[in-house]
Design a protein around this motif. Structure first.
Motif, PDB file in Angstrom:
ATOM      1  N   SER A  98       0.662  -1.320   0.029  1.00 43.17           N
ATOM      2  CA  SER A  98      -0.165   0.009  -0.047  1.00 43.17           C
ATOM      3  C   SER A  98       0.963   1.174   0.063  1.00 43.17           C
ATOM      4  N   PHE A  99       0.430   2.172  -0.734  1.00 39.19           N
ATOM      5  CA  PHE A  99       1.051   3.541  -0.648  1.00 39.19           C
ATOM      6  C   PHE A  99       0.451   4.514   0.120  1.00 39.19           C
ATOM      7  N   LYS A 100       1.164   5.391   0.584  1.00 29.86           N
ATOM      8  CA  LYS A 100       0.449   6.490   1.525  1.00 29.86           C
ATOM      9  C   LYS A 100      -0.525   7.285   0.918  1.00 29.86           C
ATOM     10  N   SER A 101      -1.530   7.251   1.679  1.00 30.42           N
ATOM     11  CA  SER A 101      -2.736   7.925   0.914  1.00 30.42           C
ATOM     12  C   SER A 101      -3.743   8.333   2.030  1.00 30.42           C
ATOM     13  N   ASP A 102      -5.050   8.937   1.924  1.00 29.67           N
ATOM     14  CA  ASP A 102      -5.689   9.454   3.236  1.00 29.67           C
ATOM     15  C   ASP A 102      -6.484   8.060   3.624  1.00 29.67           C
ATOM     16  N   ASP A 103      -7.166   8.132   4.775  1.00 31.57           N
ATOM     17  CA  ASP A 103      -8.021   7.108   5.314  1.00 31.57           C
ATOM     18  C   ASP A 103      -9.190   6.839   4.587  1.00 31.57           C
ATOM     19  N   SER A 104      -9.818   7.372   3.604  1.00 31.32           N
ATOM     20  CA  SER A 104     -10.843   6.952   3.025  1.00 31.32           C
ATOM     21  C   SER A 104     -10.469   6.115   1.834  1.00 31.32           C
ATOM     22  N   MET A 105      -9.248   6.034   1.141  1.00 29.21           N
ATOM     23  CA  MET A 105      -9.003   5.014   0.381  1.00 29.21           C
ATOM     24  C   MET A 105      -8.561   3.716   1.192  1.00 29.21           C
ATOM     25  N   HIS A 106      -7.806   3.958   2.091  1.00 25.66           N
ATOM     26  CA  HIS A 106      -7.460   2.505   3.115  1.00 25.66           C
ATOM     27  C   HIS A 106      -8.923   1.971   3.420  1.00 25.66           C
ATOM     28  N   GLN A 111     -11.972   2.018   1.795  1.00 22.15           N
ATOM     29  CA  GLN A 111     -12.328   1.385   0.713  1.00 22.15           C
ATOM     30  C   GLN A 111     -11.670   0.090   0.273  1.00 22.15           C
ATOM     31  N   VAL A 112     -10.423   0.110   0.468  1.00 25.16           N
ATOM     32  CA  VAL A 112      -9.862  -1.268   0.388  1.00 25.16           C
ATOM     33  C   VAL A 112     -10.193  -2.323   1.384  1.00 25.16           C
ATOM     34  N   ASP A 113     -10.075  -2.112   2.497  1.00 23.82           N
ATOM     35  CA  ASP A 113     -10.277  -2.711   3.718  1.00 23.82           C
ATOM     36  C   ASP A 113     -11.764  -3.381   3.781  1.00 23.82           C
ATOM     37  N   THR A 114     -12.652  -2.346   3.316  1.00 17.04           N
ATOM     38  CA  THR A 114     -13.988  -2.868   3.082  1.00 17.04           C
ATOM     39  C   THR A 114     -14.339  -4.053   1.996  1.00 17.04           C
ATOM     40  N   TRP A 115     -13.536  -3.645   0.710  1.00  8.29           N
ATOM     41  CA  TRP A 115     -13.482  -4.694  -0.195  1.00  8.29           C
ATOM     42  C   TRP A 115     -13.012  -6.324   0.165  1.00  8.29           C
ATOM     43  N   LEU A 116     -11.881  -6.046   0.715  1.00  9.92           N
ATOM     44  CA  LEU A 116     -11.380  -7.268   1.239  1.00  9.92           C
ATOM     45  C   LEU A 116     -12.079  -7.812   2.201  1.00  9.92           C
ATOM     46  N   TYR A 117     -12.670  -7.172   3.032  1.00 10.83           N
ATOM     47  CA  TYR A 117     -13.716  -7.883   4.081  1.00 10.83           C
ATOM     48  C   TYR A 117     -14.721  -8.705   3.468  1.00 10.83           C
ATOM     49  N   TYR A 118     -15.327  -8.274   2.166  1.00 12.25           N
ATOM     50  CA  TYR A 118     -16.221  -8.881   1.682  1.00 12.25           C
ATOM     51  C   TYR A 118     -15.618 -10.011   0.405  1.00 12.25           C
ATOM     52  N   HIS A 119     -14.528  -9.999   0.383  1.00 11.65           N
ATOM     53  CA  HIS A 119     -13.841 -10.918  -0.652  1.00 11.65           C
ATOM     54  C   HIS A 119     -12.895 -11.833   0.190  1.00 11.65           C
ATOM     55  N   GLN A 120     -13.282 -12.830   0.809  1.00 12.19           N
ATOM     56  CA  GLN A 120     -12.674 -13.689   1.796  1.00 12.19           C
ATOM     57  C   GLN A 120     -11.736 -14.654   0.916  1.00 12.19           C
ATOM     58  N   ASP A 121     -11.830 -14.709  -0.316  1.00 12.34           N
ATOM     59  CA  ASP A 121     -11.105 -15.510  -1.318  1.00 12.34           C
ATOM     60  C   ASP A 121      -9.627 -14.844  -1.383  1.00 12.34           C
ATOM     61  N   ILE A 122      -9.501 -13.602  -0.887  1.00  7.56           N
ATOM     62  CA  ILE A 122      -8.120 -13.025  -0.992  1.00  7.56           C
ATOM     63  C   ILE A 122      -7.710 -12.589   0.431  1.00  7.56           C
ATOM     64  N   LYS A 123      -6.569 -13.284   0.794  1.00  9.79           N
ATOM     65  CA  LYS A 123      -6.194 -12.853   2.050  1.00  9.79           C
ATOM     66  C   LYS A 123      -4.908 -12.328   2.072  1.00  9.79           C
ATOM     67  N   THR A 124      -4.706 -11.314   2.790  1.00  9.72           N
ATOM     68  CA  THR A 124      -3.442 -10.538   2.785  1.00  9.72           C
ATOM     69  C   THR A 124      -2.678 -11.130   4.012  1.00  9.72           C
ATOM     70  N   VAL A 125      -1.470 -11.630   3.719  1.00 12.45           N
ATOM     71  CA  VAL A 125      -0.720 -12.179   4.840  1.00 12.45           C
ATOM     72  C   VAL A 125       0.085 -11.347   5.629  1.00 12.45           C
ATOM     73  N   LYS A 126       0.504 -10.065   4.869  1.00  9.46           N
ATOM     74  CA  LYS A 126       1.334  -8.904   5.782  1.00  9.46           C
ATOM     75  C   LYS A 126       1.164  -7.849   4.693  1.00  9.46           C
ATOM     76  N   LYS A 127       1.319  -6.642   5.248  1.00  6.72           N
ATOM     77  CA  LYS A 127       1.216  -5.494   4.571  1.00  6.72           C
ATOM     78  C   LYS A 127       2.630  -4.671   4.444  1.00  6.72           C
ATOM     79  N   ILE A 128       2.949  -4.295   3.186  1.00  2.00           N
ATOM     80  CA  ILE A 128       4.258  -3.645   3.072  1.00  2.00           C
ATOM     81  C   ILE A 128       3.808  -2.313   2.607  1.00  2.00           C
ATOM     82  N   SER A 129       4.310  -1.242   3.544  1.00  6.52           N
ATOM     83  CA  SER A 129       3.886   0.288   3.291  1.00  6.52           C
ATOM     84  C   SER A 129       4.968   1.008   2.443  1.00  6.52           C
TER      85      SER A 129
END
Length: 285
Positions: A182-190, A192-210
């Motif tokens: 993930s790149f540095k952005s405002d909270d609203s984008m993060h 949006q991404v977190d909400t999408w991932l929550y509803y798509h359990q077939d994609i799991k993030t094992v760690k985050k690289i900022s």
């Protein structure tokens, strides 16, 4: 003392370091230090205490900084008054713009504008939309991503669809476990991404690289370090080369909206009106 000196003092206070200020105003660190020393000699007082992390205004510095704010504000007001009374488009145009828009679209916009109106002085600040929103009263025009400025006139410029990219395929109905870059952005984008991932359990993030920059995020993804969610405006060239999925919720694309925002009455300034008029006519995507 020149207006440029007062503006430099205000930059030093805002940024907090000589190095950061020099980078922002595009002059060398020794030159910034020399100008600060000149101003301290001029007033006969030390204006900043130099701590290991930041510059802290002295009591005398606070007084001079207050004066600097008054002088620069009055200078802009005079220029704007002259611009209104003149048949020629001139004066100062102050713009605060989202970093992504400033890198992707603003150079051509300002290129055309300055060619048409060469006597207008451009005062440009770029950064995160959240930071711009907090300081929006300091600018004629704000170009931001995400939510609008409720206290301003806000007009939608474009909607930027989001896609998740990877060097590895996105298999249907199978669990995919990968790092998320993930790149540095405002909270609203993060959000949006977190909400999408929550509803798509077939994609799991094992760690985050900022990372700081969106370009770094793209390069990391291309090197196979993980997945990256990128807006269409900066990723269209990647779509034929890398596996990707469009972000959707309830059958609708997940997008980042970009707005132009300004205060009531600011279009009475010809240089501001021409800029807004030009940017509203631009086809972004």
């Amino acid at each position: 003392m020149k207006i440029d000196d007062y503006e430099l003092l205000l930059k030093l206070q805002k940024i907090g370091t000589v190095r950061g200020t020099a980078k922002d105003v595009l002059i060398s660190q020794p030159a910034v230090t020399q100008r600060l020393k000149y101003m301290e000699n001029y007033f006969g007082e030390q204006l900043f205490i130099r701590t290991p992390k930041t510059l802290v205004p002295t009591p005398a510095g606070e007084i001079v900084l207050g004066h600097a704010r008054q002088v620069t504000t009055q200078e802009k007001a005079i220029k704007n008054t002259l611009a209104r009374s003149s048949g020629e488009v001139q004066g100062t145009l102050s713009v605060a713009c989202s970093s992504l828009v400033s890198q992707r679209f603003l150079p051509s916009i300002l290129g055309e504008y300055t060619q048409a109106f060469p006597n207008v002085e451009i005062d440009l600040v770029t950064g995160l939309s959240e930071d711009i929103k907090r300081e929006h009263n300091h600018y004629h025009v704000c170009i931001i991503r995400g939510e609008t400025l409720k206290e301003s006139i806000s007009k939608l410029l474009f909607e930027d669809a989001l896609y998740i990219f990877d060097t590895e395929p996105f298999p249907d109905h199978q669990l995919k476990e990968r790092p998320l870059i993930s790149f540095k952005s405002d909270d609203s984008m993060h959000n949006q991404v977190d909400t999408w991932l929550y509803y798509h359990q077939d994609i799991k993030t094992v760690k985050k690289i900022s990372v700081d920059q969106i370009e770094t995020c793209k390069q990391f993804m291309q090197e196979g370090l993980g997945m990256a969610v990128l807006p269409e405006s900066v990723s269209s060239s990647l779509m034929d080369k890398y596996p990707h999925v469009a972000l959707q919720l309830d059958g609708r694309p997940v997008t980042r909206k970009t707005w132009i925002c300004y205060q009531e009455g600011v279009r009475n300034l010809p240089q501001v009106d021409r800029f807004i008029e030009g940017i509203e006519q631009k086809a972004f995507l």
